[in-house]
Write an enzyme that holds these catalytic residues in place. Structure first.
Site, PDB file in Angstrom:
ATOM      1  N   LYS A   9       0.836  -1.198   0.000  1.00 45.20           N
ATOM      2  CA  LYS A   9       0.000   0.000   0.000  1.00 45.20           C
ATOM      3  C   LYS A   9       0.869   1.246   0.000  1.00 45.20           C
ATOM      4  CE  LYS A   9      -2.245   1.472   3.772  1.00 45.20           C
ATOM      5  NZ  LYS A   9      -3.307   1.779   4.767  1.00 45.20           N
ATOM      6  N   SER A  25      -3.821   2.830 -17.132  1.00 45.10           N
ATOM      7  CA  SER A  25      -2.844   2.514 -16.097  1.00 45.10           C
ATOM      8  C   SER A  25      -2.673   3.644 -15.093  1.00 45.10           C
ATOM      9  CB  SER A  25      -1.475   2.172 -16.694  1.00 45.10           C
ATOM     10  OG  SER A  25      -0.875   3.332 -17.253  1.00 45.10           O
ATOM     11  N   THR A  57      -7.070  -0.397 -11.710  1.00 47.59           N
ATOM     12  CA  THR A  57      -6.281  -0.286 -12.935  1.00 47.59           C
ATOM     13  C   THR A  57      -5.038  -1.153 -12.746  1.00 47.59           C
ATOM     14  OG1 THR A  57      -5.332   1.277 -14.540  1.00 47.59           O
ATOM     15  CG2 THR A  57      -5.100   1.855 -12.212  1.00 47.59           C
ATOM     16  N   TYR A  58      -3.965  -0.832 -13.434  1.00 45.26           N
ATOM     17  CA  TYR A  58      -2.714  -1.572 -13.264  1.00 45.26           C
ATOM     18  C   TYR A  58      -1.563  -0.578 -13.174  1.00 45.26           C
ATOM     19  CZ  TYR A  58      -2.297  -0.775 -18.296  1.00 45.26           C
ATOM     20  OH  TYR A  58      -2.233  -0.189 -19.534  1.00 45.26           O
ATOM     21  N   GLY A  73      -5.790   7.332 -18.755  1.00 41.80           N
ATOM     22  CA  GLY A  73      -6.921   6.739 -19.451  1.00 41.80           C
ATOM     23  C   GLY A  73      -8.234   7.100 -18.773  1.00 41.80           C
ATOM     24  N   ALA A  74      -9.212   6.212 -18.883  1.00 42.36           N
ATOM     25  CA  ALA A  74     -10.539   6.473 -18.322  1.00 42.36           C
ATOM     26  C   ALA A  74     -10.488   6.769 -16.829  1.00 42.36           C
ATOM     27  CB  ALA A  74     -11.458   5.291 -18.597  1.00 42.36           C
ATOM     28  N   ALA A  75      -9.509   6.194 -16.126  1.00 43.46           N
ATOM     29  CA  ALA A  75      -9.384   6.430 -14.682  1.00 43.46           C
ATOM     30  C   ALA A  75      -9.110   7.900 -14.366  1.00 43.46           C
ATOM     31  CB  ALA A  75      -8.292   5.546 -14.102  1.00 43.46           C
TER      32      ALA A  75
END
Length: 126
Positions: A9, A25, A57-58, A73-75
């Site tokens: 974390k 990502s 996401t990654y 991106g979309a995030a």
């Protein structure tokens, strides 16, 4: 029995970039990935402390020492520059291993200054 446990974390990092048109990502300073034991291309959950949004996401590596946290991106609709987020990854393991497992936790302040690392989360008190 198999359990899903917190693996690593990044606690309270600040978003430095949000790029809607990047292919996806979350780019994370390689030093931060190392501190939390998160690998490039590993699935991550992001919890936005600022606005309450939670998304997956990654991870991809950003330059070591850059202090970059770039939601892509979309995030990028879920986080803005300056937002405080928690980034986590999880691992599955047998019950007997899970009972002694300790996650890799890195704590941040200010402009993504890593203050300390730990192998446990403190007990919450009232």
């Amino acid at each position: 029995m198999i359990r899903t446990m917190l693996q690593g974390k990044l606690h309270r990092v600040k978003v430095t970039h949000a790029d809607l048109h990047y292919e996806g990502s979350c780019a994370i300073d390689q030093d931060f990935l190392d501190a939390a034991g998160i690998l490039e291309n590993e699935a991550i959950d992001i919890w936005n402390v600022t606005n309450g949004k939670r998304f997956s996401t990654y991870a991809i590596a950003a330059e070591r020492g850059s202090r970059i946290i770039s939601v892509n991106g979309a995030a990028a609709h879920c986080a803005s520059v300056g937002d405080i987020v928690i980034i986590a990854s999880f691992v599955t393991m047998p019950d007997e291993e899970a009972r002694t497992w300790r996650p890799n936790v890195a704590y941040f302040e200010g402009d993504n200054e890593m203050k300390r690392t730990a192998k446990a989360i403190p007990v919450q008190v009232a």
